[in-house]
Scaffold this active site. Structure first.
Site: not given
Ligand code: GLN
Length: 536
Positions: A190, A384, A510, A512
């Site tokens: 559609k 983390c 991080h 990733e």
């Molecule tokens: N809460 C934890 C801190 O502030 C880890 C933070 C996270 O995993 N991004 O240190």
């Protein structure tokens, strides 16, 4: 406005979640592969200054750039597709626009004028769009407007686009993403919702140049002609955007539809060469023809919402191809893991990743998962909060400090093995105040992390308030958990490992966020390799 930069606006109609981010990233990829330097910007019409304070249930993952901006997860797609870094300037929200206008008003910069949505808010939006072009680095800036045209909150953005089209008509075009639904009962696609979506855009004074139609079935020539006729675009500017099995197929699908050629034609740019997608295609071919397979558990508290771990999911896809390996991610709810059911739930996994996070929910499940990985020699990556859980687990069960905890959850812990960073102690505001962005980390040469990166100094992105309590480093090392990565300036411990374990790495940063199609992240690749070696 820099007269050499061209602007492509990407808007959406009919429904949200049509994949504007992936279409924008795919178009950018094709233009980049033709030799045009391209960047993408996301304008988010919400009032939060950034998504940093948003619950992942609201907005999925918060992506972090090198310069420490907490941004929309679409910026992750942009970096993963283009292999080019983004920054604060690539994500603007209504909150930031208003804050800047109000600050200017307080400084008296409007010289006694009444400050209004038009022209002041729209001028500020235009300024932010053009700021990327003015850097002089980009031939083409793609600006994606979040939300759906017709929403009250996106009106000033569409108005800013209208003004830019009027002022710089040779340098700007609009790609409008719509939906062409299939009605099973009628057995037909559609076009009416698309016609109405374009009408809505026209009411706001914007004529789209190209229509990108999301559809589950083929959009045949007759349908394209019909849409073209009702929406004032050329039939070749009606692009079919079919559902794809992988987001990484989309650039090739868009190339087959000649989206990049039409964009260049409308912008008055030459086609240059055909896009060089050699690396992209070889990535796709490895992705689709894996020789191995591993099962990795992702332990987190938002696993029912996969967008909350978007970059980790994609880093596994990239890292897998480095070893011709398909990574099956098993999403495991940390809330549901207990000391007694952990064996049953994790037994079949080749590797275990404990995810980042905040707050106490799911912590004991995460700690149980670490214990299981450590005791059973299963490759482990903690990111983390995942790294912090690894430290707590080691303190409790190896060193014997039962009270060990992070002060985030137990402020009065007698063994605060994870503690508030010095720089965080006097902070009261929640927004934008974490330790954010890329920092250097020096690696010990005799370590798994060094083997992964093959470098002494790395730069990775952070988003946290708490850190390994370095008062305890000696004790941890005596018992076999070693600090193998430290910030060279502050001495903060960024990486911990257990050398007696086959592969046990916790990172405060991080990794990733930095994984891309063309540069799979070495730490993910190493973790996948270790999991492959441990395959059940
Ligand atoms: N809460 C934890 C801190 O502030 C880890 C933070 C996270 O995993 N991004 O240190």
């Amino acid at each position: 406005m820099s007269n050499s930069t061209k602007y492509v606006f990407v808007t959406g109609g009919v429904a949200s979640s049509l994949g504007k981010g992936i279409i924008s990233a795919s178009l950018a990829k094709l233009l980049q592969a033709r030799g045009y330097s391209t960047t993408i910007q996301k304008l988010d019409p919400y009032i939060n200054i950034d998504p940093g304070t948003l619950n992942p249930y609201e907005h999925g993952e918060c992506y972090v750039t090198d310069d420490g901006a907490e941004t929309d997860l679409d910026l992750g797609h942009y970096e993963r597709f283009l292999n080019v870094r983004t920054s604060q300037a690539n994500n603007i929200t209504t909150g930031r626009i208003y804050q800047s206008v109000i600050d200017k008003e307080r400084r008296g910069e409007y010289l006694g004028k009444t400050v209004q949505v038009i022209p002041h808010i729209t001028d500020e939006i235009k300024l932010n769009i053009q700021s990327l072009g003015q850097l002089g680095e980009y031939d083409i800036v793609i600006t994606e407007i979040g939300g759906t045209v017709g929403d009250i909150e996106s009106l000033p953005y569409v108005e800013a686009v209208r003004q830019m089209l009027w002022e710089f008509e040779d340098d700007c075009i609009v790609v409008h993403l719509t939906l062409v639904p299939y009605l099973a009962a009628a057995g037909e696609l559609k076009t009416k919702p698309t016609q109405h979506a374009v009408k809505q855009l026209l009411e706001l004074g914007v004529q789209p140049d190209i229509l990108c139609c999301r559809t589950e079935h083929e959009l045949d020539l007759n349908l394209r002609k019909k849409i073209a006729k009702f929406c004032n675009v050329a039939p070749e500017a009606v692009i079919e955007s079919r559902d794809a099995s992988s987001i990484y197929d989309v650039p090739l699908l868009m190339q087959a539809e000649e989206l990049d050629e039409i964009v260049l034609k409308k912008l008055g740019l030459s086609r240059k060469s055909t896009p060089d997608l050699t690396n992209w295609k070889s990535f796709l071919s490895t992705l689709k023809n894996p020789e191995h397979e591993v099962n990795i558990g992702l332990i987190g508290k938002y696993v029912e919402l996969k967008d909350a771990y978007k970059s980790i999911n994609e880093a596994f896809i990239h890292g897998g191809t480095a070893h011709k390996c398909k990574v099956n991610i098993h999403w495991i709810h940390s809330d549901k893991l207990t000391k007694t059911n952990v064996d049953k739930n994790l037994a079949k996994l080749d590797g275990i990743l404990v995810a980042p996070g905040f707050g106490s929910r799911g912590i004991s499940g995460k700690i149980s998962a670490v214990k299981f990985a450590r005791e059973n020699n299963i490759p482990f990556l903690g990111i983390c909060l995942g790294m912090q859980c690894a430290v707590i687990e080691f303190a409790r069960h190896v060193i014997g400090w039962e009270e060990a905890h992070t002060v985030e959850i137990a402020p009065d812990s007698k063994r605060p093995v994870i503690t508030l960073m010095e720089s965080q102690k006097n902070i009261e505001d929640m927004g934008g105040t974490m330790r954010l962005g890329a920092y250097k980390c020096e690696l010990k040469s005799d370590s798994k992390i060094y083997d992964a990166y093959n470098r002494e100094v790395i730069r990775e992105r952070h988003r946290h308030r708490f850190e390994f309590n370095s008062e305890y480093t000696e004790e941890f090392e005596k018992y076999g958990m070693i600090a193998t990565g430290k910030n060279p300036e502050t001495g903060l411990v960024e990486v911990v490992e257990i050398p007696s374990h086959p592969w046990f790495v916790g990172v405060q940063f991080h990794p990733e966020y930095k994984s891309t199609v063309e540069a799979p992240h070495p730490l993910f690749a190493a973790f996948i390799k270790a999991s492959l070696d441990n395959k059940k």
